[in-house]
Motif scaffolding. Structure first.
Motif, PDB file in Angstrom:
ATOM      1  N   THR A  85      14.476   7.956 -13.971  1.00 25.28           N
ATOM      2  CA  THR A  85      14.455   6.346 -14.306  1.00 25.28           C
ATOM      3  C   THR A  85      14.138   5.530 -13.580  1.00 25.28           C
ATOM      4  N   TYR A  86      14.375   5.546 -12.052  1.00 21.22           N
ATOM      5  CA  TYR A  86      14.209   4.425 -11.384  1.00 21.22           C
ATOM      6  C   TYR A  86      12.921   4.113 -11.114  1.00 21.22           C
ATOM      7  N   PHE A  87      11.919   5.165 -10.950  1.00 18.97           N
ATOM      8  CA  PHE A  87      10.571   5.114 -10.560  1.00 18.97           C
ATOM      9  C   PHE A  87       9.815   4.581 -12.099  1.00 18.97           C
TER      10      PHE A  87
ATOM     11  N   THR B 207       0.864  -1.348  -0.132  1.00 18.06           N
ATOM     12  CA  THR B 207      -0.024  -0.058   0.022  1.00 18.06           C
ATOM     13  C   THR B 207       1.044   1.350  -0.008  1.00 18.06           C
ATOM     14  N   TYR B 208       2.136   1.195   0.248  1.00 17.24           N
ATOM     15  CA  TYR B 208       2.839   2.096   0.245  1.00 17.24           C
ATOM     16  C   TYR B 208       3.220   3.207  -0.878  1.00 17.24           C
ATOM     17  N   ILE B 209       2.868   2.305  -2.137  1.00 18.87           N
ATOM     18  CA  ILE B 209       2.916   2.788  -3.429  1.00 18.87           C
ATOM     19  C   ILE B 209       1.247   2.649  -3.737  1.00 18.87           C
TER      20      ILE B 209
ATOM     21  N   MET C 201      15.667 -12.403  -2.691  1.00 17.62           N
ATOM     22  CA  MET C 201      14.456 -12.154  -2.091  1.00 17.62           C
ATOM     23  C   MET C 201      14.380 -11.377  -1.012  1.00 17.62           C
ATOM     24  N   TYR C 202      15.329 -10.234  -1.168  1.00 17.57           N
ATOM     25  CA  TYR C 202      15.396  -9.193  -0.075  1.00 17.57           C
ATOM     26  C   TYR C 202      16.132  -9.876   1.216  1.00 17.57           C
ATOM     27  N   ASP C 203      15.539  -9.420   2.658  1.00 17.73           N
ATOM     28  CA  ASP C 203      16.210 -10.112   3.780  1.00 17.73           C
ATOM     29  C   ASP C 203      15.547 -11.342   4.008  1.00 17.73           C
TER      30      ASP C 203
ATOM     31  N   LYS D 134      11.258   7.948   0.476  1.00 20.00           N
ATOM     32  CA  LYS D 134      12.448   7.198   0.974  1.00 20.00           C
ATOM     33  C   LYS D 134      13.421   7.139   0.105  1.00 20.00           C
ATOM     34  N   ASN D 135      12.916   6.807  -1.179  1.00 26.92           N
ATOM     35  CA  ASN D 135      14.163   6.801  -2.348  1.00 26.92           C
ATOM     36  C   ASN D 135      14.675   7.912  -2.483  1.00 26.92           C
ATOM     37  N   ARG D 136      14.328   9.071  -2.452  1.00 26.49           N
ATOM     38  CA  ARG D 136      14.930  10.345  -2.532  1.00 26.49           C
ATOM     39  C   ARG D 136      15.766  10.449  -1.453  1.00 26.49           C
TER      40      ARG D 136
ATOM     41  N   SER E 282       2.315   7.453  -8.826  1.00 21.75           N
ATOM     42  CA  SER E 282       2.044   7.156  -7.478  1.00 21.75           C
ATOM     43  C   SER E 282       3.418   7.048  -6.781  1.00 21.75           C
ATOM     44  N   GLU E 283       4.470   6.342  -7.616  1.00 21.11           N
ATOM     45  CA  GLU E 283       5.844   6.308  -7.089  1.00 21.11           C
ATOM     46  C   GLU E 283       6.357   7.637  -6.836  1.00 21.11           C
ATOM     47  N   LEU E 284       6.073   8.547  -7.783  1.00 20.05           N
ATOM     48  CA  LEU E 284       6.619   9.776  -7.779  1.00 20.05           C
ATOM     49  C   LEU E 284       6.027  10.871  -6.543  1.00 20.05           C
TER      50      LEU E 284
ATOM     51  N   ILE F 160       7.001  -4.421 -12.899  1.00 18.31           N
ATOM     52  CA  ILE F 160       7.998  -5.200 -12.702  1.00 18.31           C
ATOM     53  C   ILE F 160       8.484  -5.037 -11.294  1.00 18.31           C
ATOM     54  N   GLN F 161       8.537  -3.742 -10.745  1.00 12.09           N
ATOM     55  CA  GLN F 161       8.976  -3.261  -9.453  1.00 12.09           C
ATOM     56  C   GLN F 161      10.726  -3.639  -9.316  1.00 12.09           C
ATOM     57  N   SER F 162      11.156  -4.103  -8.221  1.00 10.85           N
ATOM     58  CA  SER F 162      12.477  -4.567  -8.053  1.00 10.85           C
ATOM     59  C   SER F 162      12.882  -5.631  -8.823  1.00 10.85           C
ATOM     60  N   MET F 163      12.078  -6.250  -9.415  1.00  6.26           N
ATOM     61  CA  MET F 163      12.677  -7.359 -10.733  1.00  6.26           C
ATOM     62  C   MET F 163      13.402  -6.593 -11.833  1.00  6.26           C
TER      63      MET F 163
HETATM   64  N1  GLN Z   1       9.322   0.824  -6.478  1.00  7.53           N
HETATM   65  C1  GLN Z   1       9.626   0.024  -5.249  1.00  7.53           C
HETATM   66  C2  GLN Z   1      10.267   0.811  -4.149  1.00  7.53           C
HETATM   67  O1  GLN Z   1      11.309   1.799  -4.711  1.00  7.53           O
HETATM   68  C3  GLN Z   1      10.507  -1.047  -5.568  1.00  7.53           C
HETATM   69  C4  GLN Z   1      10.831  -1.938  -4.296  1.00  7.53           C
HETATM   70  C5  GLN Z   1      10.300  -3.385  -4.566  1.00  7.53           C
HETATM   71  O2  GLN Z   1      10.104  -4.087  -5.559  1.00  7.53           O
HETATM   72  N2  GLN Z   1      10.943  -4.113  -3.428  1.00  7.53           N
HETATM   73  O3  GLN Z   1      10.227   1.013  -3.254  1.00  7.53           O
END
Ligand code: GLN
Length: 305
Positions: A187-189, A23-25, A239-241, A163-165, A156-158, A59-62
């Motif tokens: 580019t990242y968003f 939900t954070y995005i 798979m992150y942490d 946090k990313n900023r 929505s990401e913008l 695709i997000q972080s993929m």
């Molecule tokens: N766009 C997401 C972010 O920057 C990507 C994070 C993810 O998929 N883990 O938070």
């Protein structure tokens, strides 16, 4: 195989109740948490599928694997002067280690700090060319010419990407990223907002599983050594942490995103794409992981067996 996949879809459906969609995005919260899909593509390009495979999602972080491959093709292993190779054990968007004055680079290219750094390294005269190169590589890896950005998710990401900023400004302050922060973040968003489906994910996985050669065209897309590096990062940090847990329980190179997708590259065997938008507390698809547990067991895919 289609029968096996159908049974896997049915046997894992209820796990969706145990998590929630991101939900954070805000735009991602519109996804239906009860859908799930799975596609596998073997090295002879046989395609099998079950479930909601016609759904498009971002695709997000993929995308972090795609940008890593581009940066490696641009700079070779000099990329690792700016980004490390170690799992961080922290959440993907953590600032903790970055604010530590002894940290001179992000831990790895799969966490947001590492991925934003990698994106900044992709050669381009401007941000339009940079995102175009990312989209073009995704087209080559998926064999799909209709790859586009979902502008609602991008906006929505913008709006909510502070946090990313913060991460990007820390990186700039430490001279880890050299170009304009706003351009890199744009580019990242956008790269996170590229739309794909389970077939696209399975194709990316299949190309990497096939040593960088497309199973559709038999053309080399990625140099062999970079396909190997990508699979190594997928295994240790994809798979992150939760990467260690996933390595023990499933045992294949995989990369997940907060849209609920995961793609896997089982060396010399198959590419897998799964979707299940209900996430666990680490940000991984709960149903996706359960599906992969069943499939790897059924087909003996664990890379250490
Ligand atoms: N766009 C997401 C972010 O920057 C990507 C994070 C993810 O998929 N883990 O938070």
């Amino acid at each position: 195989m289609n029968k096996i996949l159908k049974k896997i879809i049915n046997d894992t459906k209820t796990f969706a109740n145990q998590g929630k969609v991101a939900t954070y995005i805000p735009e991602l919260s519109k996804m239906n948490k009860n859908i799930s899909g799975i596609v596998t593509i073997d090295m002879n390009n046989n395609i099998y599928s079950a479930g909601d495979t016609d759904i498009k999602f971002t695709i997000q972080s993929m995308s972090n694997i795609v940008t890593l491959l581009l940066a490696l093709m641009d700079h070779g292993e000099k990329v690792f002067d700016k980004v490390g190779k170690e799992p961080s054990g922290d959440p993907f968007n953590s600032l903790k280690r970055l604010t530590n004055k002894n940290t001179d680079k992000p831990y790895n290219p799969m966490i947001n700090a590492g991925s934003i750094t990698i994106t900044s390294m992709i050669k381009a005269d401007n941000k339009e060319e940079r995102i175009a190169r990312i989209i073009n590589l995704i087209k080559d890896l998926t064999g799909n010419d209709n790859i586009e950005i979902n502008m609602d998710v991008y906006n929505s990401e913008l709006k909510t990407g502070d946090k990313n900023r913060s991460i990007a400004y820390f990186l700039k302050d430490k001279n880890i990223i050299e170009c304009e922060v706003c351009d890199v973040l744009d580019t990242y968003f956008k790269q996170c907002s590229i739309e794909i489906d389970c077939f696209d994910l399975a194709n990316i996985g299949a190309t990497l599983a096939n040593d960088g050669i497309s199973t559709i065209t038999n053309k080399r897309i990625i140099p062999s050594k970079y396909a190997t590096i990508a699979k190594a990062f997928m295994f240790t940090c994809g798979m992150y942490d939760d990467s260690g847990e996933f390595a023990v329980e499933v045992g294949i190179p995989a990369k997940s995103g907060v849209s609920g997708g995961i793609f896997c590259a089982v060396p010399n065997k198959m590419g897998i794409g799964v979707l299940g938008p209900s996430l666990d507390e680490k940000g991984n698809s709960i149903v996706g992981i359960e599906m992969l547990k069943l499939l790897t067991k059924e087909k003996n895919l664990c890379i250490f067996n």
